[in-house]
Design a protein around this motif. Structure first.
Motif, mmCIF file in Angstrom:
data_model
loop_
_atom_site.group_PDB
_atom_site.id
_atom_site.type_symbol
_atom_site.label_atom_id
_atom_site.label_comp_id
_atom_site.label_asym_id
_atom_site.label_seq_id
_atom_site.Cartn_x
_atom_site.Cartn_y
_atom_site.Cartn_z
ATOM 1 N N THR A 131 0.835 -1.206 0.000
ATOM 2 C CA THR A 131 0.000 0.000 0.000
ATOM 3 C C THR A 131 0.874 1.262 0.000
ATOM 4 O OG1 THR A 131 -1.715 -1.203 1.168
ATOM 5 C CG2 THR A 131 -1.850 1.199 1.243
ATOM 6 N N SER A 157 6.009 5.525 12.155
ATOM 7 C CA SER A 157 6.612 4.344 12.790
ATOM 8 C C SER A 157 5.824 3.075 12.528
ATOM 9 C CB SER A 157 6.706 4.537 14.305
ATOM 10 O OG SER A 157 7.433 5.690 14.610
ATOM 11 N N GLY A 158 4.620 3.196 11.965
ATOM 12 C CA GLY A 158 3.802 2.025 11.671
ATOM 13 C C GLY A 158 4.259 1.323 10.398
ATOM 14 N N GLY A 159 3.459 0.331 9.982
ATOM 15 C CA GLY A 159 3.837 -0.495 8.834
ATOM 16 C C GLY A 159 3.858 0.275 7.526
ATOM 17 N N VAL A 160 2.741 0.921 7.181
ATOM 18 C CA VAL A 160 2.691 1.706 5.943
ATOM 19 C C VAL A 160 3.741 2.807 6.004
ATOM 20 C CG1 VAL A 160 1.275 3.272 4.546
ATOM 21 C CG2 VAL A 160 0.221 1.247 5.560
ATOM 22 N N THR A 179 5.385 11.335 13.837
ATOM 23 C CA THR A 179 5.181 10.197 14.729
ATOM 24 C C THR A 179 4.751 10.659 16.117
ATOM 25 O OG1 THR A 179 6.186 8.212 15.692
ATOM 26 C CG2 THR A 179 7.630 10.122 15.436
ATOM 27 N N GLY A 180 4.018 9.796 16.807
ATOM 28 C CA GLY A 180 3.695 10.042 18.205
ATOM 29 C C GLY A 180 4.755 9.470 19.127
ATOM 30 N N ARG A 181 5.738 8.780 18.523
ATOM 31 C CA ARG A 181 6.798 8.142 19.315
ATOM 32 C C ARG A 181 8.131 8.794 18.966
ATOM 33 N NH1 ARG A 181 5.521 1.939 17.820
ATOM 34 N NH2 ARG A 181 4.342 2.818 16.100
ATOM 35 N N ARG A 199 3.604 14.133 16.079
ATOM 36 C CA ARG A 199 2.298 14.079 15.408
ATOM 37 C C ARG A 199 1.270 15.009 16.042
ATOM 38 N NH1 ARG A 199 0.495 7.979 17.149
ATOM 39 N NH2 ARG A 199 -0.793 8.514 18.942
ATOM 40 N N SER A 220 -1.428 7.755 6.518
ATOM 41 C CA SER A 220 -2.062 6.500 6.940
ATOM 42 C C SER A 220 -2.915 6.715 8.186
ATOM 43 C CB SER A 220 -0.986 5.437 7.209
ATOM 44 O OG SER A 220 -0.155 5.834 8.279
ATOM 45 N N CYS A 242 -4.447 6.703 2.680
ATOM 46 C CA CYS A 242 -4.723 5.258 2.662
ATOM 47 C C CYS A 242 -5.228 4.726 3.987
ATOM 48 C CB CYS A 242 -3.489 4.490 2.222
ATOM 49 S SG CYS A 242 -2.182 4.451 3.461
ATOM 50 N N GLY A 243 -5.216 5.524 5.063
ATOM 51 C CA GLY A 243 -5.510 4.904 6.357
ATOM 52 C C GLY A 243 -6.348 5.747 7.289
ATOM 53 N N LEU A 244 -6.670 5.152 8.420
ATOM 54 C CA LEU A 244 -7.570 5.794 9.393
ATOM 55 C C LEU A 244 -7.139 5.529 10.831
ATOM 56 C CD1 LEU A 244 -8.874 2.937 10.035
ATOM 57 C CD2 LEU A 244 -10.711 3.582 8.507
ATOM 58 N N ILE A 267 -6.269 5.741 -1.817
ATOM 59 C CA ILE A 267 -5.491 4.547 -2.160
ATOM 60 C C ILE A 267 -6.154 3.316 -1.554
ATOM 61 C CG2 ILE A 267 -3.227 3.430 -1.996
ATOM 62 C CD1 ILE A 267 -3.261 6.086 -3.638
ATOM 63 N N SER A 269 -5.840 -0.884 -1.510
ATOM 64 C CA SER A 269 -5.037 -2.048 -1.911
ATOM 65 C C SER A 269 -5.890 -3.292 -2.116
ATOM 66 C CB SER A 269 -4.004 -2.351 -0.815
ATOM 67 O OG SER A 269 -4.661 -2.780 0.369
HETATM 68 P P1 NDP Z 1 0.179 0.386 12.066
HETATM 69 O O1 NDP Z 1 -0.622 0.175 13.298
HETATM 70 O O2 NDP Z 1 1.400 -0.395 11.831
HETATM 71 O O3 NDP Z 1 0.567 1.933 11.943
HETATM 72 C C1 NDP Z 1 -0.336 2.961 12.212
HETATM 73 C C2 NDP Z 1 0.433 4.118 12.803
HETATM 74 O O4 NDP Z 1 -0.427 5.240 12.896
HETATM 75 C C3 NDP Z 1 0.919 3.873 14.218
HETATM 76 O O5 NDP Z 1 2.112 3.156 14.257
HETATM 77 C C4 NDP Z 1 1.084 5.287 14.711
HETATM 78 O O6 NDP Z 1 2.314 5.797 14.202
HETATM 79 C C5 NDP Z 1 -0.041 6.029 14.012
HETATM 80 N N1 NDP Z 1 -1.210 6.200 14.879
HETATM 81 C C6 NDP Z 1 -1.837 5.246 15.603
HETATM 82 N N2 NDP Z 1 -2.848 5.774 16.294
HETATM 83 C C7 NDP Z 1 -2.863 7.092 16.013
HETATM 84 C C8 NDP Z 1 -3.686 8.189 16.443
HETATM 85 N N3 NDP Z 1 -4.684 8.022 17.288
HETATM 86 N N4 NDP Z 1 -3.405 9.405 15.951
HETATM 87 C C9 NDP Z 1 -2.391 9.589 15.073
HETATM 88 N N5 NDP Z 1 -1.580 8.599 14.651
HETATM 89 C C10 NDP Z 1 -1.823 7.379 15.100
HETATM 90 O O7 NDP Z 1 -0.863 0.170 10.864
HETATM 91 P P2 NDP Z 1 -0.526 0.025 9.296
HETATM 92 O O8 NDP Z 1 0.637 0.856 8.961
HETATM 93 O O9 NDP Z 1 -0.556 -1.392 8.935
HETATM 94 O O10 NDP Z 1 -1.840 0.700 8.684
HETATM 95 C C11 NDP Z 1 -2.019 2.104 8.817
HETATM 96 C C12 NDP Z 1 -3.407 2.490 8.320
HETATM 97 O O11 NDP Z 1 -3.497 2.221 6.931
HETATM 98 C C13 NDP Z 1 -4.536 1.721 8.994
HETATM 99 O O12 NDP Z 1 -5.623 2.588 9.209
HETATM 100 C C14 NDP Z 1 -4.910 0.674 7.967
HETATM 101 O O13 NDP Z 1 -6.240 0.246 8.069
HETATM 102 C C15 NDP Z 1 -4.643 1.425 6.683
HETATM 103 N N6 NDP Z 1 -4.370 0.576 5.537
HETATM 104 C C16 NDP Z 1 -5.100 0.792 4.414
HETATM 105 C C17 NDP Z 1 -4.889 0.060 3.288
HETATM 106 C C18 NDP Z 1 -5.647 0.388 2.055
HETATM 107 O O14 NDP Z 1 -5.765 -0.453 1.163
HETATM 108 N N7 NDP Z 1 -6.142 1.604 1.942
HETATM 109 C C19 NDP Z 1 -3.939 -1.060 3.289
HETATM 110 C C20 NDP Z 1 -3.140 -1.163 4.501
HETATM 111 C C21 NDP Z 1 -3.388 -0.368 5.585
HETATM 112 P P3 NDP Z 1 3.284 6.720 15.103
HETATM 113 O O15 NDP Z 1 3.483 5.982 16.400
HETATM 114 O O16 NDP Z 1 4.512 6.823 14.277
HETATM 115 O O17 NDP Z 1 2.568 8.014 15.299
#
Ligand code: NDP
Length: 325
Positions: A131, A157-160, A179-181, A199, A220, A242-244, A267, A269
């Motif tokens: 993604t 810091s997350g996967g995406v 990032t929050g970390r 963040r 994301s 791509c994310g929520l 986006i 996937s």
């Molecule tokens: P991860 O949990 O690995 O990463 C998400 C990151 O978002 C966290 O590590 C953190 O990063 C940050 N985060 C978490 N909670 C909050 C918050 N309340 N406020 C702000 N930032 C926050 O998930 P993925 O990376 O696997 O997925 C990320 C998003 O993308 C998800 O919503 C997932 O559903 C979506 N996704 C969508 C796809 C698509 O096809 N559209 C495919 C794959 C994923 P940090 O600590 O660095 O702040």
């Protein structure tokens, strides 16, 4: 029978546990795959914990992606021994998925494992990394170039986020990681981030327009973060959403669109057509630094995946997690 995580709902009680799974749970695809590696994505966290209703059929093996070797095939595209990758298509939601030793899916959903990757590396990338590549491809297609300025990656810091930072920096972009970390700043810099921001700067309600900063954004996180990212995107720039992780809402105004001509790309996937998937995997093979990929990957067992799923939803997991079934 084979080992796997099974999600069940009995008398309204939701559960997920490692079990000996009956072949009947796999459904009726035309290709059976011996799963060598799977992963934990955000959606898998939702499926295992039941925090959000992503699982649409019970009992079901979760896992929106896997990589492995074809055991048997009634599909002309695949033969026994082929190495394959699967992402999405409702697998792990409506059809049993990758968090088990065996998976059965439709042959047209599979992509050939790129020669550049082992099955483990393909799942270190996983749906999150694929993604991230789709996001980068959307920004490139828009015409964003490394010389245009800073590119913001949220949820870095997350996967995406981790894969997006790695890809963009390898491609020569100046990456700002949100990032929050903040303790993960050295990690994000090792992946290629030029700078790291808190963040909190982005996660609260903001103005319709902010000072122009970002040439482009990979988001994301959604919610206020996405709205603030759009508000500070430079004239003619692009945002790939791509994310929520923060929320599904989008409390924004039209100002950045009608006054700065910015573009917001959605986006997806899950249902992306095969040609786009193949392009994304070919690009990952070319543009992702496998040493950085290893640095952002943690390996766990099926048993550990149950607990790690909850941690992932709390934003406590760094980078990517691969699961060996
Ligand atoms: P991860 O949990 O690995 O990463 C998400 C990151 O978002 C966290 O590590 C953190 O990063 C940050 N985060 C978490 N909670 C909050 C918050 N309340 N406020 C702000 N930032 C926050 O998930 P993925 O990376 O696997 O997925 C990320 C998003 O993308 C998800 O919503 C997932 O559903 C979506 N996704 C969508 C796809 C698509 O096809 N559209 C495919 C794959 C994923 P940090 O600590 O660095 O702040």
């Amino acid at each position: 029978m084979f080992k796997g995580i099974l999600v069940t709902k009995t008398d309204g009680v939701y559960g997920a546990s490692v079990q000996s799974v009956d072949d009947a749970v796999l459904g009726d695809g035309d290709v059976t795959v011996g799963v060598e590696w799977s992963t934990l994505n955000y959606k898998d966290g939702l499926a295992i914990t039941g925090k959000s209703p992503v699982v649409r059929k019970f009992p079901l093996v979760p896992g929106i992606d896997f990589a492995g070797t074809v055991y048997s095939s009634q599909n002309p595209r695949w033969k026994v021994g082929d190495k394959v990758v699967l992402n999405g298509w409702g697998v792990g939601e409506s059809y049993s998925g990758g968090l088990a030793q065996t998976a059965r899916v439709k042959g047209e959903w599979l992509v050939a494992l790129p020669a550049a990757f082992t099955t483990r590396q393909a799942m270190a990338i996983g749906t999150a990394g694929y993604t991230a590549m789709l996001c980068v491809m959307a920004l490139e297609k828009h015409g964003v170039r490394p010389t245009d300025g800073e590119v913001l990656v949220t949820g870095a810091s997350g996967g995406v986020g981790s894969v997006a930072v790695s890809l963009l920096s390898k491609l020569g972009y100046t990456v700002v990681a949100s990032t929050g970390r903040l303790e993960e700043a050295p990690y994000l810099q090792s992946l290629g981030a030029s700078s790291v921001i808190d963040r909190n700067e982005l996660s609260g309600p903001g103005k319709p327009l902010a000072k122009e900063r970002w040439a482009a954004v990979v988001d994301s996180v959604g919610s206020h973060t996405l709205a603030n990212a759009c508000a500070a995107t430079r004239y003619g720039g692009a945002v790939a959403a791509c994310g929520l992780a923060q929320g599904m809402d989008f409390p924004a105004s039209v100002a950045p669109f009608i006054l700065r001509g910015i573009t917001l790309y959605g986006i997806d996937s899950v249902m992306a057509p095969l040609a786009k998937r193949e392009e994304a995997w070919a690009r990952l093979a070319r543009d992702l630094d496998v040493a950085k990929l290893e640095a952002l990957t943690t390996e766990i067992s099926l048993e550990q995946a149950i607990g790690v799923a909850a941690e992932l939803l709390q934003g406590k997991v760094r980078g990517r997690v691969v699961v060996k079934p």
